[in-house]
Design an enzyme around this catalytic site. Sequence first.
Site, PDB file in Angstrom:
ATOM      1  N   LYS A   1     133.868 -59.682   7.537  1.00 25.19           N
ATOM      2  CA  LYS A   1     132.660 -59.547   6.717  1.00 25.19           C
ATOM      3  C   LYS A   1     132.409 -58.103   6.352  1.00 25.19           C
ATOM      4  CE  LYS A   1     128.541 -59.042   8.115  1.00 25.19           C
ATOM      5  NZ  LYS A   1     127.535 -57.955   8.242  1.00 25.19           N
TER       6      LYS A   1
ATOM      7  N   ASP B   1     128.012 -63.112   5.090  1.00 24.16           N
ATOM      8  CA  ASP B   1     127.016 -62.782   6.110  1.00 24.16           C
ATOM      9  C   ASP B   1     126.161 -64.015   6.394  1.00 24.16           C
ATOM     10  OD1 ASP B   1     125.220 -63.035   4.023  1.00 24.16           O
ATOM     11  OD2 ASP B   1     124.513 -60.972   4.083  1.00 24.16           O
TER      12      ASP B   1
END
Length: 216
Positions: free
Chosen positions: A139, A157
């Site tokens: 991420k 996220d």
Amino acid sequence: MKCSSDLRSLIEKVRAVKPIIHREVNRRINEFLSFRHKGNEFWFSELCFCILTANSSAELGIRIQKELGFDGFYYMDKEKLSERLKDLGHRFYNKRAEYIVLARRFRNIKDIIQDIVHSSGEFEAREWLVRNVKGLGYKEASHFMRNVGYLNFAILDRHILKLLSSEGIIEKPKTLSRRKYLEIEKVFVEIAEKLSMSPGELDLNLWYLSTGKVLK
């Protein structure tokens, strides 16, 4: 990917919100693309920002980035940096200070990433970040790549995962392994293609749907 009616619903929501936020989205995209003309110090600052956002928030990362500037990220010793991060409200001030200090061996991060992109491609550059920069998972590495102008990555996220799950597009994973990240990213890219957007642009639109904000 879940049923087409769920996908159509999300696509309609993105199309509805796009005219409202397109100027701010375009401004953000131009900021990302401008990194192609910026030096290593700007790229390193963005790398530190992405280290700070792990298990935290983009808002806090932006505030810390503004407060510390290049000198703080480049030169502040670990103890002082940890103290400043604590004062500025970061929950994991010791670990993030440690990771930033360790990352200083990559102060020429622009040169490193561009060399890898030119030789092996953008996704191999992300793999290098995950392997070599402590504190970056998929991420955060995707976030960094997008923020310095590579728009083909999904930043999965908690806000994006929750939205995709609530819309019935994916099942929210209990843990986000490499395999699961790439699996959901593939779905994300397919949605972006249906909307004629880059994944980086779609992320900004979905983030707005989820939070009401357009942040980097």
